[in-house]
Design an enzyme around this catalytic site. Structure first.
Site, mmCIF file in Angstrom:
data_model
loop_
_atom_site.group_PDB
_atom_site.id
_atom_site.type_symbol
_atom_site.label_atom_id
_atom_site.label_comp_id
_atom_site.label_asym_id
_atom_site.label_seq_id
_atom_site.Cartn_x
_atom_site.Cartn_y
_atom_site.Cartn_z
ATOM 1 N NE ARG A 167 29.327 42.909 43.720
ATOM 2 C CZ ARG A 167 29.483 41.652 43.324
ATOM 3 N NH1 ARG A 167 30.650 41.274 42.806
ATOM 4 N NH2 ARG A 167 28.497 40.784 43.455
ATOM 5 C CG HIS A 170 24.035 38.780 41.337
ATOM 6 N ND1 HIS A 170 22.992 39.274 40.580
ATOM 7 C CD2 HIS A 170 24.624 39.875 41.899
ATOM 8 C CE1 HIS A 170 22.962 40.585 40.676
ATOM 9 N NE2 HIS A 170 23.935 40.972 41.467
ATOM 10 N NE ARG A 222 26.938 44.839 40.369
ATOM 11 C CZ ARG A 222 27.493 43.642 40.189
ATOM 12 N NH1 ARG A 222 28.432 43.491 39.278
ATOM 13 N NH2 ARG A 222 27.099 42.591 40.902
ATOM 14 C CE1 TYR A 248 19.949 45.144 37.276
ATOM 15 C CE2 TYR A 248 20.594 43.045 38.243
ATOM 16 C CZ TYR A 248 20.739 44.415 38.138
ATOM 17 O OH TYR A 248 21.674 45.060 38.914
ATOM 18 C CE LYS A 273 28.367 42.894 47.450
ATOM 19 N NZ LYS A 273 26.900 43.068 47.652
ATOM 20 C CG HIS A 293 25.229 49.495 42.357
ATOM 21 N ND1 HIS A 293 26.331 48.659 42.442
ATOM 22 C CD2 HIS A 293 24.160 48.732 42.697
ATOM 23 C CE1 HIS A 293 25.935 47.462 42.836
ATOM 24 N NE2 HIS A 293 24.634 47.473 42.988
#
Length: 311
Positions: free
Chosen positions: A161, A281, A258, A290, A186, A255
């Site tokens: 990120r 994730h 990514r 994806y 995160k 992004h």
């Protein structure tokens, strides 16, 4: 009726904001003091509750019924709000009514069971492998370009990120000997991701030159021309600039690199769980987008190559 909670007035309306009814301000104050809601969250709730009051056109909130809320949802949709924005409005309204039921004896919550209309799924854009190569292959002609290539190679190599890359320090996280980078993502979750050969080569070249820019005591891996930590906005700007100068014909943002990392890895391996771990994730649902990108790629190949695909 329960006693109304009291708390610090961190939910005080900002200057210029429309006043809300006392019970609404009390709920926002409770969120601030008891739930420790952030100022941004409180500001968003204030806007969403302002929508509810506007649509109610002066009717008291306890008088609203399910059919009123459905009509309000239709109005918001007609005004152009996305399904996601309407869902956020409904969440704020639902929370307020639950609080009113608990503290003011409201009999029913008219927002329970109301859902927002679905928004069209927007798939993340990814570079093709040829576009990624065109972005990363040209040789750097200055110290800043050496830094840029190292940043963008690491983005594409490891699927970081933007905030994770900007936060990297020379004395932690980046292990060139082991070809690994460890970042904190995160919700303060740490993960370690492999660094590819091209990225290692670019990073070694940049770190050999980094001292030419570094301010005294600066620990950041990636520096601005003044020797301080390069900001996320600065990284974003440099990436867009490089894509433009090289004539890629598409706006490239961090992004997107990514996304490109994830979609190209999935196309080659088919291992969704591995891609989930590498991206950091928490839920496989976030990674499943994806699979749609992969299907789009396969469908495109089919349409071009299969003799019965063309009409």
């Amino acid at each position: 009726m329960s006693a109304q909670p009291s708390g610090p007035s961190s939910a005080t309306p900002p200057a210029g904001a429309l006043p809300l009814p006392d019970e609404v301000e009390a709920w926002l104050g409770w969120l601030a003091s008891q739930r420790r809601a952030s100022p941004l969250t409180l500001a968003a709730y204030r806007r969403d509750l302002g929508n509810l009051l506007r649509l109610a056109e002066g009717r008291p909130l306890p008088d609203l019924a399910v059919h009123d809320i459905r009509r309000f949802v239709g109005r918001l949709h007609g005004e152009g709000l996305s399904g996601r924005s309407i869902a956020r409005n409904l969440s704020a309204w639902r929370g307020l009514y639950r609080w009113l039921a608990r503290h003011h004896g409201l009999k029913a919550n008219p927002v329970e069971g109301i859902r927002a209309p679905r928004s069209a799924t927007t798939l993340p854009r990814a570079l093709s492998p040829d576009q990624a190569q065109a972005l990363l292959d040209p040789e750097a002609e200055s110290v800043l370009e050496v830094r840029d290539v190292a940043m963008f190679e690491l983005f594409y190599s490891s699927g970081l990120r933007l905030a994770e890359l900007a936060a990297l320090d020379v004395d932690g996280g980046l292990d060139l000997a082991e070809a690994m980078v460890t970042v904190t993502g995160k919700r303060q979750r740490s993960r370690s991701v492999p660094v590819g050969g091209k990225a290692l080569e670019a990073l070694r070249e940049w770190l050999a030159l980094r001292g030419q820019l570094a301010a005294a005591g600066e620990k950041a891996v990636f520096l601005s021309r003044t020797g301080q930590r390069l900001s996320p906005a600065g990284i974003r700007s440099r990436l867009a600039h490089r894509a433009r100068v090289l004539g890629l014909g598409v706006h490239v943002h961090p992004h997107m690199l990514r996304h490109s990392f994830a979609s190209h890895l999935l196309q080659s391996s088919g291992d969704l769980r591995a891609v989930q771990e590498l991206l950091g994730h928490a839920s496989i649902r976030s990674t499943q987008v994806y699979t749609h990108l992969d299907f789009q790629h396969l469908a495109s190949v089919y349409d071009k190559a299969h003799p019965r695909a063309r009409k």
